[in-house]
Design a protein around this motif. Structure first.
Motif, PDB file in Angstrom:
ATOM      1  N   UNK A 343     -26.939  44.377  -5.538  1.00 43.31           N
ATOM      2  CA  UNK A 343     -28.307  44.614  -5.933  1.00 43.31           C
ATOM      3  C   UNK A 343     -28.826  43.732  -7.053  1.00 43.31           C
ATOM      4  N   UNK A 344     -28.264  42.571  -7.256  1.00 42.13           N
ATOM      5  CA  UNK A 344     -28.753  41.729  -8.330  1.00 42.13           C
ATOM      6  C   UNK A 344     -30.124  41.203  -7.932  1.00 42.13           C
ATOM      7  N   UNK A 345     -30.992  41.109  -8.918  1.00 40.86           N
ATOM      8  CA  UNK A 345     -32.355  40.707  -8.592  1.00 40.86           C
ATOM      9  C   UNK A 345     -32.574  39.226  -8.773  1.00 40.86           C
ATOM     10  N   UNK A 346     -31.733  38.599  -9.551  1.00 42.20           N
ATOM     11  CA  UNK A 346     -32.092  37.237  -9.918  1.00 42.20           C
ATOM     12  C   UNK A 346     -30.969  36.237  -9.672  1.00 42.20           C
ATOM     13  N   UNK A 582     -23.870  37.190 -18.363  1.00 48.14           N
ATOM     14  CA  UNK A 582     -22.514  37.520 -17.917  1.00 48.14           C
ATOM     15  C   UNK A 582     -21.689  36.235 -17.959  1.00 48.14           C
ATOM     16  N   UNK A 583     -20.358  36.367 -17.860  1.00 49.17           N
ATOM     17  CA  UNK A 583     -19.546  35.137 -17.863  1.00 49.17           C
ATOM     18  C   UNK A 583     -19.931  34.195 -16.714  1.00 49.17           C
ATOM     19  N   UNK A 584     -20.591  34.694 -15.680  1.00 50.57           N
ATOM     20  CA  UNK A 584     -21.051  33.829 -14.601  1.00 50.57           C
ATOM     21  C   UNK A 584     -22.440  33.272 -14.873  1.00 50.57           C
ATOM     22  N   UNK A 585     -22.970  33.580 -16.035  1.00 46.09           N
ATOM     23  CA  UNK A 585     -24.288  33.037 -16.372  1.00 46.09           C
ATOM     24  C   UNK A 585     -25.440  33.845 -15.814  1.00 46.09           C
ATOM     25  N   UNK A 586     -25.169  35.069 -15.403  1.00 43.79           N
ATOM     26  CA  UNK A 586     -26.282  35.872 -14.895  1.00 43.79           C
ATOM     27  C   UNK A 586     -26.913  36.656 -16.035  1.00 43.79           C
ATOM     28  N   UNK A 587     -28.213  36.821 -15.907  1.00 41.90           N
ATOM     29  CA  UNK A 587     -29.013  37.473 -16.920  1.00 41.90           C
ATOM     30  C   UNK A 587     -28.685  38.968 -17.041  1.00 41.90           C
ATOM     31  N   UNK A 588     -28.545  39.447 -18.268  1.00 38.62           N
ATOM     32  CA  UNK A 588     -28.263  40.875 -18.458  1.00 38.62           C
ATOM     33  C   UNK A 588     -29.523  41.634 -18.887  1.00 38.62           C
ATOM     34  N   UNK A 589     -30.382  40.945 -19.669  1.00 36.06           N
ATOM     35  CA  UNK A 589     -31.578  41.599 -20.232  1.00 36.06           C
ATOM     36  C   UNK A 589     -32.862  41.024 -19.672  1.00 36.06           C
ATOM     37  N   UNK A 590     -33.877  41.845 -19.711  1.00 37.01           N
ATOM     38  CA  UNK A 590     -35.217  41.312 -19.525  1.00 37.01           C
ATOM     39  C   UNK A 590     -36.098  42.040 -20.534  1.00 37.01           C
TER      40      UNK A 590
END
Ligand code: ADP
Ligand code: MG
Length: 601
Positions: A343-346, A582-590
């Motif tokens: 369910x990741x959005x980005x 995240x360590x994979x470079x995915x965004x945690x915050x908006x």
């Protein structure tokens, strides 16, 4: 004196056998293909010692008459073609009538068979082309053929066989080639009394998933897009991997008219369709099925029949390339969210990091915040929400030119009093005076765990929990090599592994954090990550181990946290130097600033 004489059949068969039957795997292929040609709906393969001592195939096909049972073992005895012309309209897998003759020349064969219209069946036993027994017998409809002691009379060939592991792998490869085109037939594969594969009848998609959909191979149908094209010349259908799911290791399969084929030229067409979408050393996985008028192909090139010649290869190359391109194009236009079970959005559409979808079961009762003897930052006690921000403030002087608004909010004095609430089991909302902060809870937790595991790996202080009943982890030879290299690191994090046999480890202890999970899929996931993402240095593979464990242990989507848990999670997250990604470079915050919110009205 004349010197030329005709070779006896048994010798001729033995020589010819060398071409058709090189190893147990080729024997398996011929036997299973015969079962399918006989219309079987259920095929059982039973193997002993990788086929050295026994290869047995049981089917529920049409069976043979008493006469045919004998004739079947004669060279060029076939029910499938009558004249050369028939070769061009073939729809069966076999046609040369040499397989059984070749097999019985180099093994001890025992077969029982019965047709539905016959009351009694036939038993026939042939050793090295000599019929030693033929008699009526009672048996079910279908054919049951046992090939024992393959190459018993050709010691050179027997010696030529590789290790059991290699021969077993070859057997399975042949088996995959066949089962992937017969999804409507159910198959089982048993080796030394152990069921290795149990494949129920289903669709092509289900079959692919049943064969490859385990953490070891990382082929999930959700990682694929469908290809579908029909032209006058050829129909092409199948599945190709989404670029973001490609890895270094791939499963590449072409089938034509229900038969596996190797086709380097068409493979190039697929690779061309992906050009520019994959990192250099990545390979796309694909399962592509061609349907073509049998007259437009010639399968009679080589007895093992995996090389197939097409009448108009250039045109098919173009059609294939275009249809794969179209499939990939269609996919990039539609949002990834449809496919991404996390369910990741980005997720960027074409990341160069493989996005894996581990099917690892997560214990829903597992609460990462119950510390249950687990060591959580043993040398860094959990800090309080308020004091954390003091830290942040001292670490980041106010003079910083571009302050991050997120940091401002999270480090504000009143942060602790900001309303906080869970949303949809996925997000945490923090309402501050400056805006609304949205947190992806799974990613947040994964990042916290990652830092923790990495720390344990570097300082070797993972807490281990002994297992009451050690588990056995079976591995392929290449995995064994990898695990041997990693044992020290795995120990550092709490895994106590001991080599049991050349292809297995016994798991005696596990990291306390995962004590209530099945350690086998966790370890398989780690191995896969290290293999797929590649790790050249110890630092890199520690990162991969930590990442795999963190992915595995992070709160699953759908779990709603309590307020204390949410605040605790954020507190642990914001102390990390890289807390936004995240360590994979995915965004945690908006962040939705006040301005943005008011613009909506
Ligand atoms: P081919 O498959 O090329 O015809 P084989 O030597 O593999 O040659 O088999 C010879 C013949 O034996 C087949 O044409 C078929 O009539 C018969 N036969 C072999 N295996 C089976 C089976 N499992 N069920 C029914 N008939 C079979
Ligand atoms: Mg055959």
């Amino acid at each position: 004196m004349d010197v030329i004489h005709l070779l006896p059949d048994s010798v001729a068969n033995q020589i010819a056998a060398g071409e058709v039957i090189q190893r147990p795997a080729s024997c398996l292929k011929e036997l299973v293909e015969n079962s399918l040609d006989a219309g079987a709906t259920r095929v059982q393969v039973i193997v002993r010692d990788a086929g050295r001592t026994l290869l047995q195939v049981i089917d529920d096909g049409v069976g043979m008459s008493e006469m045919d049972a004998r004739l079947a073992f004669e060279r060029h005895a076939t029910s499938k073609i009558r004249e050369a012309q028939d070769l061009f309209s073939l729809r069966t897998m076999g046609f040369r009538g040499e397989a059984l003759a070749s097999i019985c020349a180099v093994a001890q064969v025992e077969m029982t068979t019965r047709r539905a219209q016959d009351e009694t069946g036939t038993l026939i036993e042939i050793h090295g082309s000599d019929v030693v027994r033929q008699e009526p017998c009672s048996c079910p409809v279908g054919t049951n053929i046992k090939v024992k002691n393959l190459f018993f009379n050709v010691p050179v060939r027997r010696k030529f066989l590789k290790t059991d592991q290699t021969e077993l792998r070859n057997l399975l490869t042949e088996f995959y080639h066949i089962v992937l085109v017969y999804p409507k037939v159910s198959f089982t594969f048993v080796h030394n009394d152990e069921i290795l594969m149990e494949l129920p009848a289903g669709t092509e998609k289900q079959r692919i998933e049943a064969v490859f959909g385990n953490p070891k191979r990382n082929v999930y149908t959700s990682a694929f897009v469908e290809v579908h094209t029909e032209t006058e010349m050829v129909a092409i259908r199948g599945f190709v991997v989404k670029p973001e799911n490609a890895t270094r290791k791939s499963e590449q399969y072409f089938f034509v008219n229900g038969r596996y084929m190797r086709h380097p030229y068409f493979q190039k067409a697929v690779l061309t369709a992906y050009s520019g979408m994959l990192p250099n050393d990545y390979q796309p996985s694909f399962f592509i099925y061609f349907d073509i008028n049998p007259e437009a192909i010639d399968v009679n090139i080589h007895p093992t029949k995996t090389e197939i010649k097409f009448a108009d290869e250039q045109t098919i190359f173009q059609i294939l390339m275009a249809s794969v391109r179209e499939a990939l194009g269609k996919f990039t236009l539609s949002p990834t969210i449809d496919f991404d079970t996390r369910g990741s959005l980005d997720i960027p559409l074409l990341t160069h990091e493989p996005v894996l979808q581990p099917e690892i079961k997560i214990d829903p009762t597992y609460n990462p915040f119950h510390k249950r003897g687990a060591v959580v930052y043993p040398d860094k006690p959990i800090k309080q929400w308020d004091t954390l921000y003091e830290d942040l403030r001292t670490e980041r002087p106010k003079a910083e030119p571009h302050r991050d608004p997120l940091q401002d909010i999270l480090s504000a004095d009143d942060a602790e009093n900001c309303p906080i609430w869970p949303y949809g089991g996925r997000y945490i909302f923090v309402a501050s005076e400056r805006g609304l902060v949205l947190v992806n809870q799974h990613r947040a937790h994964m990042t916290v765990l990652y830092a923790q595991f990495l720390d344990q790996l570097t300082h070797t202080h993972g807490a281990m929990q002994q297992l009451l009943f050690p588990e056995v982890l079976s591995l392929t030879p290449d995995e064994m090599v990898l695990v041997k290299q990693m044992t020290q690191d795995l120990k550092a994090i709490g895994f106590d592994l001991e080599q049991l046999s050349p292809d297995s480890y016994s798991i005696q202890g596990v990291p306390a954090q995962i004590a209530n999970q099945n350690p086998i899929p966790v370890l398989q996931h780690i191995i896969l990550q290290v293999q797929e993402r590649g790790a050249n240095t110890q630092v890199e593979w520690r990162e991969q181990i930590a990442k795999a464990l963190a992915e595995n242990g992070a709160i699953p989507y759908g779990k709603t946290l309590t307020e204390t848990e949410m605040r605790d999670l954020l507190a642990r997250l914001v102390v990390l130097p890289q807390f936004r990604y995240t360590p994979d470079g995915k965004k945690i915050f908006d962040l939705w600033s006040d301005d943005e919110i008011s613009k909506r009205f």
